[in-house]
Design an enzyme around this catalytic site. Sequence first.
Site, PDB file in Angstrom:
ATOM      1  CE  LYS A 113      -2.092  -5.154  12.424  1.00 39.44           C
ATOM      2  NZ  LYS A 113      -1.342  -4.363  11.394  1.00 39.44           N
ATOM      3  CE  LYS A 133      -5.132  -6.217   8.379  1.00 40.06           C
ATOM      4  NZ  LYS A 133      -4.186  -5.352   7.637  1.00 40.06           N
TER       5      LYS A 133
HETATM    6  N1  C2G Z   1      -2.299   1.059   2.044  1.00 42.43           N
HETATM    7  C1  C2G Z   1      -2.532   1.981   1.023  1.00 42.43           C
HETATM    8  N2  C2G Z   1      -3.334   1.644  -0.004  1.00 42.43           N
HETATM    9  C2  C2G Z   1      -3.925   0.423  -0.060  1.00 42.43           C
HETATM   10  C3  C2G Z   1      -3.691  -0.524   0.966  1.00 42.43           C
HETATM   11  C4  C2G Z   1      -2.860  -0.179   2.015  1.00 42.43           C
HETATM   12  O1  C2G Z   1      -1.998   3.102   1.043  1.00 42.43           O
HETATM   13  N3  C2G Z   1      -4.727   0.130  -1.108  1.00 42.43           N
HETATM   14  C5  C2G Z   1      -1.431   1.463   3.148  1.00 42.43           C
HETATM   15  C6  C2G Z   1      -2.159   1.461   4.498  1.00 42.43           C
HETATM   16  O2  C2G Z   1      -2.880   2.675   4.663  1.00 42.43           O
HETATM   17  C7  C2G Z   1      -0.991   1.341   5.474  1.00 42.43           C
HETATM   18  C8  C2G Z   1       0.020   0.480   4.690  1.00 42.43           C
HETATM   19  O3  C2G Z   1      -0.371   0.544   3.303  1.00 42.43           O
HETATM   20  O4  C2G Z   1      -0.414   2.621   5.727  1.00 42.43           O
HETATM   21  C9  C2G Z   1       0.018  -0.963   5.146  1.00 42.43           C
HETATM   22  O5  C2G Z   1      -1.299  -1.468   5.004  1.00 42.43           O
HETATM   23  P1  C2G Z   1      -1.754  -2.693   5.960  1.00 42.43           P
HETATM   24  O6  C2G Z   1      -0.753  -3.779   5.846  1.00 42.43           O
HETATM   25  O7  C2G Z   1      -3.195  -2.969   5.696  1.00 42.43           O
HETATM   26  O8  C2G Z   1      -1.571  -1.992   7.373  1.00 42.43           O
HETATM   27  P2  C2G Z   1      -2.549  -2.130   8.646  1.00 42.43           P
HETATM   28  O9  C2G Z   1      -3.012  -3.533   8.792  1.00 42.43           O
HETATM   29  O10 C2G Z   1      -3.517  -1.038   8.548  1.00 42.43           O
HETATM   30  O11 C2G Z   1      -1.506  -1.906   9.848  1.00 42.43           O
HETATM   31  O12 C2G Z   1       0.075   0.126  13.832  1.00 42.43           O
HETATM   32  C10 C2G Z   1      -0.474   0.344  12.541  1.00 42.43           C
HETATM   33  C11 C2G Z   1      -0.939  -0.949  11.911  1.00 42.43           C
HETATM   34  O13 C2G Z   1       0.064  -1.948  11.995  1.00 42.43           O
HETATM   35  C12 C2G Z   1      -1.296  -0.686  10.450  1.00 42.43           C
END
Ligand code: C2G
Length: 137
Positions: free
Chosen positions: A52, A54
């Site tokens: 990712k 990240k």
């Molecule tokens: N999220 C949310 N609102 C935000 C930020 C994040 O609802 N303002 C939700 C995302 O949609 C996700 C969860 O919080 O469902 C975790 O967000 P992230 O840590 O950014 O997840 P991500 O990097 O998208 O990882 O296999 C799937 C991936 O690991 C998802």
Amino acid sequence: MEEGDEKVKRVITYGTFDLLHYGHINLLRRAKEYGDYLIVALSTDQFNWNEKQKKCYFDYEKRKTLLEAIRYVDLVIPEENWEQKKTDVHEYHVDTFVMGDDWEGKFDFLKEEGVEVVYLSRTPEISSTQIKNDLKR
Ligand code: C2G
């Protein structure tokens, strides 16, 4: 499986959850409403970086500690690759898979594993990136 487990509805969600904020909490709270037991598959530092791109502010152990302190979360497991979802849902007897709708449609293949797939609206205006950028100003 114990007798009792049959009735326990189990939910799973995946993510990085770096710089934990109220958008994450909103997601976890709503995900828990789909069952009795919420599993969070937390992206490892390696998965985050390799898959990712990240770079987390908090490492895996710190992000795990934060998640385990959340009332909605019952278990935290590592997310190490994209493929594990298909086996996780069987290994952990998952009924419902929940993700924010930035992933809308991306995990519908899990329906073939007999899992309910739910995409929940993201919380607007907040993200770990937003926090980092705001702090730079
Ligand atoms: N999220 C949310 N609102 C935000 C930020 C994040 O609802 N303002 C939700 C995302 O949609 C996700 C969860 O919080 O469902 C975790 O967000 P992230 O840590 O950014 O997840 P991500 O990097 O998208 O990882 O296999 C799937 C991936 O690991 C998802």
